[in-house]
Design an enzyme around this catalytic site. Structure first.
Site, PDB file in Angstrom:
ATOM      1  N   ASP A 122     -26.634  95.409  12.808  1.00  0.00           N
ATOM      2  CA  ASP A 122     -27.801  96.135  13.317  1.00  0.00           C
ATOM      3  C   ASP A 122     -27.350  97.518  13.796  1.00  0.00           C
ATOM      4  O   ASP A 122     -26.150  97.803  13.868  1.00  0.00           O
ATOM      5  CB  ASP A 122     -28.388  95.306  14.473  1.00  0.00           C
ATOM      6  CG  ASP A 122     -29.689  95.873  14.979  1.00  0.00           C
ATOM      7  OD1 ASP A 122     -30.364  96.587  14.227  1.00  0.00           O
ATOM      8  OD2 ASP A 122     -30.027  95.608  16.151  1.00  0.00           O
ATOM      9  N   GLU A 145     -27.707 102.789  11.584  1.00  0.00           N
ATOM     10  CA  GLU A 145     -28.245 103.994  10.902  1.00  0.00           C
ATOM     11  C   GLU A 145     -27.250 105.152  10.930  1.00  0.00           C
ATOM     12  O   GLU A 145     -27.263 105.930   9.972  1.00  0.00           O
ATOM     13  CB  GLU A 145     -29.575 104.403  11.558  1.00  0.00           C
ATOM     14  CG  GLU A 145     -30.715 103.452  11.277  1.00  0.00           C
ATOM     15  CD  GLU A 145     -30.547 102.092  11.960  1.00  0.00           C
ATOM     16  OE1 GLU A 145     -29.980 102.067  13.076  1.00  0.00           O
ATOM     17  OE2 GLU A 145     -30.937 101.072  11.381  1.00  0.00           O
ATOM     18  N   ASP A 164     -37.755  96.957  13.368  1.00  0.00           N
ATOM     19  CA  ASP A 164     -38.568  96.604  14.546  1.00  0.00           C
ATOM     20  C   ASP A 164     -40.051  96.861  14.320  1.00  0.00           C
ATOM     21  O   ASP A 164     -40.615  97.863  14.771  1.00  0.00           O
ATOM     22  CB  ASP A 164     -38.076  97.387  15.760  1.00  0.00           C
ATOM     23  CG  ASP A 164     -36.666  96.969  16.147  1.00  0.00           C
ATOM     24  OD1 ASP A 164     -36.215  95.888  15.712  1.00  0.00           O
ATOM     25  OD2 ASP A 164     -36.011  97.723  16.894  1.00  0.00           O
TER      26      ASP A 164
HETATM   27  C1  GLC Z   1     -32.677  96.194  17.527  1.00  0.00           C
HETATM   28  C2  GLC Z   1     -32.917  95.297  16.333  1.00  0.00           C
HETATM   29  C3  GLC Z   1     -33.522  93.992  16.777  1.00  0.00           C
HETATM   30  C4  GLC Z   1     -32.608  93.343  17.808  1.00  0.00           C
HETATM   31  C5  GLC Z   1     -32.366  94.293  18.976  1.00  0.00           C
HETATM   32  C6  GLC Z   1     -31.338  93.744  19.974  1.00  0.00           C
HETATM   33  O1  GLC Z   1     -33.874  96.595  18.080  1.00  0.00           O
HETATM   34  O2  GLC Z   1     -33.702  95.921  15.363  1.00  0.00           O
HETATM   35  O3  GLC Z   1     -33.730  93.156  15.684  1.00  0.00           O
HETATM   36  O4  GLC Z   1     -33.158  92.165  18.277  1.00  0.00           O
HETATM   37  O5  GLC Z   1     -31.886  95.538  18.503  1.00  0.00           O
HETATM   38  O6  GLC Z   1     -30.132  93.506  19.369  1.00  0.00           O
END
Ligand code: GLC
Length: 814
Positions: free
Chosen positions: A425, A428, A501
């Site tokens: 995650d 980017e 998200d």
């Molecule tokens: C980001 C991710 C989400 C995750 C969060 C905490 O917002 O997109 O899926 O739960 O971080 O790690």
């Protein structure tokens, strides 16, 4: 920056009449921007499948990649950059024949399938098919601007677009499926609670598909800098793509069918390796399940509720202070034991790993990275530092192969603990406050060094590549499961993706439906949305409608933010729980069909989801359909996307379709109204299909499969279906250890024949097929299998049922 590429007056520009604009550049102050256009091509050279054309200074390279694909590159001063691409690791060399022609008007390179024309008067480049139909043509010659501040060029290409031409692709853009009339930018961005039309968001897939009067082609603009696409937004008859650096380098990919374009795009960027079979099951995620009692409780509730589930996720709170590759011992005192117990109950544990490494000299990952100089640095050599979940962080340079190797090895502990998959995650890369890295951060870029301007859009892809390759090594011959948020074209070689998200609204359900279709046709096959919406609160109805759509997403995972209410399939009580269960069970029954479809993707480059326009590209009405899609090529889905909807209009392509629920046969080629009580969504199966079905299990591999059901849907003509199986967890398929069966059916008013042929070296352990044949237009009197009669059959509700050994060759029903 203003784009004024579209002025036809500027077609032939000499040094003297260069367009001079002034911009106020924060670094260099007020400076002229000089825009230059290709002049007149005066020369052509050929080296093998490469052709070079020059106007005296600038050079254009044309590479015949295959009979359907030509690559164009521009070098403003005649010197090309080194041949290197993360998107296309190896340019295929598959062209069978090609010839250079020259006359007074043009140079022309022809492959027999396509022609590329270089007009002598003005260096316009165009493409035509074997019939001479021009499919794609420059509206102005390729051009560039010197980018003094960054020491490179902004590079531009502008094409004509026809009045009815439609455009698709570009990955995860949250907007209508047809991109016509819109402008986009690619710059991977953490886009929490993104909105309809927000741009950019998480991914960069600079590949689009055009369709005009039934003929389709694609353009893959393989440039990792910030890139831009304009599909007739500025001028309705022009399409432009340009980038803030790098080379103007694009692949023209001929159709004429959209499916051919997608397949050929995969030829360049690769397909998704086969995921482990369990990854096609249902995944349950939430930020965050902790402490371990909570995880166990969720897992046991799935089993008590008899709702199938394979994947369970640990979000950032499983770590010690969000330090990657550590465990929070208060919440998870014995992770090995917990993961093992979960695994014994069929749950595969997937853990999140972000790129930010906490600056902490007592933390081994930071120490190793620091000692080995693995973290990104600024142009003045100071470290790139930024705040993310762990606080002050530094970030590995995943564009350095040595760093990737190191990173891959860090997963040893997690794999030893039994972890089955990794979720990457924030890649980017996301940084709190500033959004991302400053442009001046330097990257090793596999030896082709560059700034963050060049590396930004590939950072996430290289992170998940490091993760995937590391896991693959550690797990030996087992298939890793990975999921990533950011990516660039080619990310499908390493990972599945989710759309980030999203929000618990009906609008986001619609958007998710479009995004998944778009990702599928953009070469990212294994994709899903956060079912239920990440932020906000769905009610039971919205959650159930989302589960119903998610059942037919290539990747099926529910996920939600930590500040929301409980969000498991049973959280909304009845009737929702029962309906959610029924759909998740349907997902499991259809796993062999999905797996077979995935194999077709892996082997041939077909997408999993196919928008209607891919089925019937001749029909220009279909350029605007975005609700219905097919799941593989045999099952048509039309999700319910409005609250309280009792019925909805569904378009069925030409042909005969079976209503999945009622088995009623409907003629396609028109819109029909279908009832949509909460218990169902419109699902139609193409006549002639043979859809394999596994028994419902609580998780993949729970029980030995004793028989496979073959749902056969009568057709009066002929049709083929495929059924792929293998061990489901190793790479043995690369050594042909799999079984690919083909069912060829043919029907008449009085008979129906099913023939089976097989390829591959794998033999499934079950012995029996249970046939269910729907829609036979005659009363069955006789079934002959390989010359022998079968007497034991029944006809219930017009469905013929009988069983037979899986080894049959020919079944004749009369
Ligand atoms: C980001 C991710 C989400 C995750 C969060 C905490 O917002 O997109 O899926 O739960 O971080 O790690």
């Amino acid at each position: 920056m203003e784009d004024n590429t579209l002025d036809p007056q500027l077609n032939k520009v000499t040094e003297e009449d260069d367009l001079v604009q002034h911009v106020n550049n924060p670094i260099i102050g007020l400076k002229p921007i000089i825009k230059k256009y290709l002049g007149v091509p005066n020369h052509a050279d050929q080296i093998g499948s490469k052709f070079f054309f020059t106007d005296g200074e600038a050079k254009v390279e044309l590479v015949v990649v295959t009979d359907e694909i030509i690559r164009i590159r521009l070098a403003p001063h005649g010197v090309f950059l080194d041949e290197f691409s993360y998107g296309v690791p190896k340019v295929p060399q598959e062209a069978t024949a090609f010839t250079l022609f020259e006359n007074d008007q043009e140079f022309r390179v022809s492959t027999g399938i396509i022609n590329c024309h270089i007009r002598k008067a003005d260096f316009f480049i165009s493409f035509s098919d074997a019939d001479g139909t021009v499919t794609n043509a420059d509206a102005v010659p390729m051009h560039w601007e010197e980018n003094v501040a960054a020491g490179g060029y902004y590079v531009f290409c502008t094409k004509d677009s026809a009045p009815k031409e439609a455009f698709f692709g570009l990955g995860d853009k949250p907007t209508d499926l047809n991109l016509r009339g819109k402008r986009f930018v690619n710059w991977n961005t953490d886009a929490y609670s993104f909105q309809w039309n927000q741009d950019p968001i998480y991914r960069t897939i600079p590949f689009y598909i055009s369709i005009n009067e039934g003929i389709s082609y694609g353009i893959f603009f393989d440039n990792t800098f910030k890139s831009h696409f304009d599909f007739g937004a500025e001028e309705s008859n022009k399409t432009s793509f340009w980038a803030d650096g790098g080379e103007m380098q694009y692949y023209y990919i001929h159709g004429p069918h959209m499916m051919d374009v997608v397949k050929n795009y995969h030829k360049l960027t690769g397909t998704h390796p086969m995921p482990p079979l369990w990854a096609f099951g249902y995944h349950q995620c939430r930020w965050s399940y902790y402490p371990e009692n909570k995880v166990r409780k969720i897992a046991t509730t799935f089993r008590e509720q008899k709702i199938p589930c394979d994947g369970i996720y640990l979000d950032i709170d499983y770590m010690d202070g969000y330090r990657c590759f550590t465990w929070n011992k208060k919440y998870f005192p014995d992770p090995v034991k917990m993961v093992k117990e979960l695994a014994d109950d069929g749950f595969k544990t997937v853990v999140i790993i972000d790129p930010g490494i906490r600056v902490d000299d007592n933390y081994w990952v930071f120490k190793e990275g620091k000692e080995n100089k693995y973290f990104c640095r600024r142009s003045d050599d100071y470290f790139m530092e930024g705040h993310v979940w762990p606080g002050r962080c530094q970030f590995p340079d995943f564009t350095n192969p040595e760093v990737r190797e190191w990173w891959g090895g860090l997963f040893q502990g997690l794999v030893d603990a039994g972890v089955a998959g990794v979720w990457n995650d924030m890649n980017e890369p996301a940084v709190f406050g500033t959004g991302t890295f400053p442009d001046d951060v330097r990257h090793q870029y596999d030896g082709y060094r560059g700034s963050h301007r060049k590396a930004h859009n590939v950072y996430g892809m290289q992170m998940v590549r490091a993760t995937y390759e590391g896991l693959r090594k550690i797990m030996k011959n087992k298939r890793p499961f990975t999921i990533t948020r950011a990516g660039y074209s080619g990310v499908q070689r390493y990972s599945s993706v989710w759309t980030g998200d999203n929000v618990a609204t009906w609008e986001h359900l619609k958007l998710g439906n479009i995004q998944l279709q778009r990702l599928s046709m953009s070469g990212v096959p294994f994709c899903g949305t956060d079912i239920g919406g990440f932020s906000g609160e769905p009610d039971g109805e919205l959650f159930t409608r989302w589960i119903q759509l998610g059942t037919f997403a290539p990747f099926m995972r529910a996920h939600s933010a930590g500040d929301t209410k409980e969000r498991e399939p049973w959280s909304f009580g009845e009737p929702y729980t029962a309906i959610n269960r029924k759909f998740i069970e349907l997902r499991y029954k259809l796993i062999p069909y999905l797996y077979s479809t995935f194999w077709e993707h892996h082997r041939y480059g077909f997408p999993i989801l196919r928008p209607i326009v891919m089925q019937e590209q001749i029909e220009s009405d279909n350029y605007f359909r975005q609700d219905e899609f097919t799941y593989g090529d045999k099952i048509l889905i039309c999700p319910v996307l409005e609250p309280g909807q009792k019925s909805r209009i569904v378009y069925l392509p030409v042909g005969k379709w079976y209503n999945f629920w009622t088995l009623e046969v409907v003629d396609g080629g028109k819109e029909i109204e279908v009832e949509t009580p909460l218990e169902t969504i419109p699902i139609f199966v193409k006549a002639g299909s043979v859809i394999p079905e596994y028994p419902v299990m609580q998780y993949v591999g729970e029980k030995e499969i004793e028989e496979v059901k073959l749902n056969c849907y009568y057709i009066e003509t002929e049709a083929n279906s495929f059924f792929f199986e293998d061990y489901g967890e190793t790479f043995a398929y690369e050594q042909d250890i799999y079984s690919e069966k083909k069912f060829a059916v043919s029907g008449s008013k009085t008979s129906y024949t099913i023939q089976q042929s097989m390829e591959g070296l794998y033999t499934p352990r079950y012995e029996t097929y249970a046939f269910a044949v729907s829609g036979l237009p005659f009363n069955v009197t006789e079934i002959i299998v390989d010359g022998k009669p079968v007497t034991d059959f029944t006809v219930n509700d017009k469905v013929l049922e009988f069983k037979h050994s899986k080894t049959f060759k020919k079944i004749e029903i009369q």
